[in-house]
Scaffold this active site. Structure first.
Site, mmCIF file in Angstrom:
data_model
loop_
_atom_site.group_PDB
_atom_site.id
_atom_site.type_symbol
_atom_site.label_atom_id
_atom_site.label_comp_id
_atom_site.label_asym_id
_atom_site.label_seq_id
_atom_site.Cartn_x
_atom_site.Cartn_y
_atom_site.Cartn_z
ATOM 1 N N HIS A 635 61.463 9.503 23.304
ATOM 2 C CA HIS A 635 61.802 10.467 24.361
ATOM 3 C C HIS A 635 60.870 10.256 25.555
ATOM 4 C CE1 HIS A 635 58.254 13.047 23.726
ATOM 5 N NE2 HIS A 635 58.423 12.823 22.422
ATOM 6 N N CYS A 648 55.876 11.070 17.825
ATOM 7 C CA CYS A 648 57.025 10.495 18.516
ATOM 8 C C CYS A 648 56.591 9.280 19.338
ATOM 9 C CB CYS A 648 57.674 11.532 19.431
ATOM 10 S SG CYS A 648 58.658 12.747 18.526
#
Length: 673
Positions: A635, A648
């Site tokens: 992301h 992440c």
């Protein structure tokens, strides 16, 4: 002084020493080990029978003190106290044996000492000597008249004592002197039994020659003949039978030697008994004759042999002959017997019907003959399916045997057995012949679920084509017999603890892509979840890291990949490669900081969201691409040039949008150290 006698000289020398020539003085001298004074006292002619408090004489004390010289002086001719015993009844001979003074013991025997006394421990002299292996003494004692038929304090003969203590040479000497070879010990064992027990088989002929009885039973009722049969020793058996052993005796259990050799399956023993005139028609304790036994074990050659030995033909009608024909595979005889109306419905010793036995042994012509004659088929089709014998199963169905079970279905079906065996051709034959694909198998599940768990994609395709529903959940509760077929531990857990597990979920956990493709083609629903854990089919592929399976679930080709994203944790960089392995895009990234390390391995992009807010950290995560349905992904985020995320993979603004536009769900992402 020159005429002074030895006695007077000894008295004078004792006087010079201040010693009174008495029996008491002799006892004291021997006790103290003063052999010089003892010699003078003996020469002076003092009384030699004086005793100490234990009743021991100077002779016994001298022997006990290993004073051989004094002992031999005391044994000079004229002494008559050789057999005098002490307070415990021990004579000089007993002391000589215990002290291992062989010369003294021999002298005592030569002087006429008796061997009926006891040792210091209370045991009789001769049994003690035998137990200790004093061969020379035993031989000497027997030469001097000792009784070879004597016994020990337990009542066992001297020969039994020698046998019990492993004194074979002593036993031979006793037999030479006429010891009773037929004696029995306190345990009811004869010398023959003991010899075989000890492995002294070379002694057996000697015992038989000396009069041992080959028909004498031991405490358990076993004769030497029976023991020879147990040992499978033809030489022993021949000797016993040749020495009067009864070939037709009945033992304590009621069995004859013939019954015993039959049970022992000993051909040589049978021949020896036949030669000795044994009755081969005698039944054993259970009423079974040798010929009946031969037929029971399906040994026709043995039956012929027994008849040659004089066994009378069996009674019981043609059924026994049919049984023999079935065993030997004599199809022609079976045809004759069946045509006469003989029923082929008797079960064998394994509980099998004739058709079942013939099918399992691969006797196709026998199977056809029996089925054509109307013999009951029982579970023959199921048994052949369980063993994977497809050709025999097809033969049975060609003969009209139903492919569906005639017994309770939960005991399993031929179709279930065939699926389990892995013979896809057999499964096809069963289905083509009308096997019901909707009857549960022994695992308590429909055949479709069993085929999926066992990774049989071709069978899955067949079942779906025949109408198997790809969306019927596994039946609960799930049995352990089904769980053992399931490869994935996470799937086993869900099957035990949850409900609504569909065939597609089973396939996703199995790793068999072809099975999943068949299910999807047949209308399997990818959007059904389990009842409690709410797992989707794709989750089971992600649990085991099966990227190809996840691609199938996402509608992508499992083998041909348009692109692959490789994330390097050490370089903090992501690269995109096309299907030819060419790098088509690269960007900096920021992965998990210490304590929040980004996972390594192979993943698939399972869903994409332009706008996403983390449910864990409540942070905005634009252009979010989830990996393998897990709680992390790619992301947009701050990329400081080092690992800084909570696991992440952050991509810089602009690059995240670019990467988002390049990828599709199902794309493989490799995260490497």
């Amino acid at each position: 002084m020159s005429c002074e006698s030895p006695q007077k000289k000894a008295v004078r020398q004792l006087s010079e020493r201040g010693i009174e020539p008495t029996g008491k003085a002799l006892l004291d001298a021997v006790t103290s080990g003063d052999s010089s004074t003892a010699r003078l006292l003996i020469e002076a002619g003092v009384h030699t029978g004086h005793r100490d408090e234990a009743g021991r004489t100077p002779l016994q004390l001298a022997i006990n003190g290993h004073d051989v010289g004094t002992a031999l002086l005391l044994l000079a001719p004229g002494h008559d106290d050789l057999d005098v015993t002490d307070a415990n009844g021990v004579s000089a001979l007993g002391y000589a044996l215990e002290a291992k003074e062989t010369a003294v013991a021999d002298r005592l025997l030569d002087e006429g000492a008796k061997v009926e006394g006891v040792m210091p421990d209370g045991e009789e002299l001769l049994p003690w000597a035998i137990r200790e292996g004093r061969l020379a003494f035993v031989r000497h004692a027997l030469e001097k008249g000792a009784d070879p038929h004597g016994t020990d304090r337990n009542g066992d003969s001297l020969a039994q004592v020698a046998m019990r203590h492993g004194r074979q040479e002593v036993l031979s000497v006793l037999l030479d002197r006429g010891a009773d070879a037929a004696s029995v010990d306190a345990q009811g064992m004869s010398l023959l039994h003991r010899a075989m027990e000890k492995g002294w088989l070379d002694l057996v002929p000697r015992l038989l020659k000396a009069g041992a009885d080959p028909n004498l039973a031991d405490a358990k009722g076993r004769t030497p003949v029976e023991e020879a049969i147990r040992l499978h020793d033809p030489k022993l058996l021949s000797m016993f039978l040749g020495s009067g052993g009864d070939p037709n005796f009945r033992n304590k259990s009621g069995d004859s030697p013939v019954n015993l050799v039959m049970r022992a399956a000993w051909p040589e023993g049978r021949a020896l008994l036949a030669k000795a005139g044994a009755d081969f028609s005698r039944a054993d304790h259970a009423g079974k004759t040798p010929l009946a036994y031969a037929m029971e074990v399906r040994d026709c050659d043995l039956a012929v042999e027994l008849i040659a030995y004089g066994a009378k033909p069996m009674e019981g009608g043609w059924a026994r002959w049919l049984s023999r024909a079935l065993v030997t595979g004599d199809t022609a005889m079976v045809h004759k017997l069946l045509a006469m109306g003989v029923k082929a419905d008797a079960r064998d010793r394994l509980g099998r019907l004739p058709v079942e036995a013939a099918a399992l042994s691969g006797q196709g012509s026998m199977v056809r003959a029996l089925v054509d004659a109307g013999a009951p088929v029982g579970n023959s089709l199921y048994l052949t399916c369980a063993t994977g014998n497809g050709s025999m199963a097809r033969l049975l169905m060609a003969c009209g045997v139903s492919p569906n079970p005639s017994h309770a279905p939960w005991l399993d079906t031929p179709l279930g057995a065939a699926i389990r065996s892995g013979d896809e051709g057999l499964v096809t034959s069963l289905l083509q012949r009308g096997a019901n694909p909707f009857i549960r198998t022994a695992e308590g599940q429909l055949p479709l679920n069993l085929a999926i768990a066992l990774r049989r994609p071709a069978v899955v395709a067949m079942l779906l084509k025949l109408g198997a529903n790809p969306n019927i959940p596994c039946l609960t509760p799930v049995r352990s017999s089904f769980l053992k077929h399931v490869k994935s531990s996470s799937m086993r857990y869900v099957l035990k603890e949850d409900r609504n597990v569909t065939p597609l979920m089973l396939a996703a956990a199995s790793g068999e892509v072809a099975t999943t493709l068949h299910l999807l083609k047949a209308g399997a629903n990818k959007n059904i979840t389990t009842r409690e854990t709410h797992f989707w089919p794709i989750n089971f592929a992600s649990f085991v890291g099966d990227v190809r399976m996840m691609r199938v679930m996402l509608g992508r080709d499992p083998w041909i990949e348009e692109r692959v994203i490789v994330v390097s944790l050490s370089e903090q960089r992501a690269r995109v490669y096309n299907q030819y392995g060419e790098e088509i895009y690269t960007t900096k990234v920021s992965t998990g900081k210490p304590g929040f390390a980004t996972k390594t391995g192979e993943f698939a992009i399972t869903d994409k969201n332009r706008q996403w807010k983390s449910t864990l950290y409540h942070a905005e995560m634009p252009f979010f691409q989830r990996l393998s349905g897990d709680d992390f992904g790619l992301h947009e985020g701050v990329v400081p040039g080092y690992p800084a995320s909570h696991g992440c993979i952050r991509v810089p603004s602009g690059n995240a949008q670019k990467l988002f536009s390049m990828t599709q769900t199902g794309d493989r992402v490799k995260i490497v150290p």
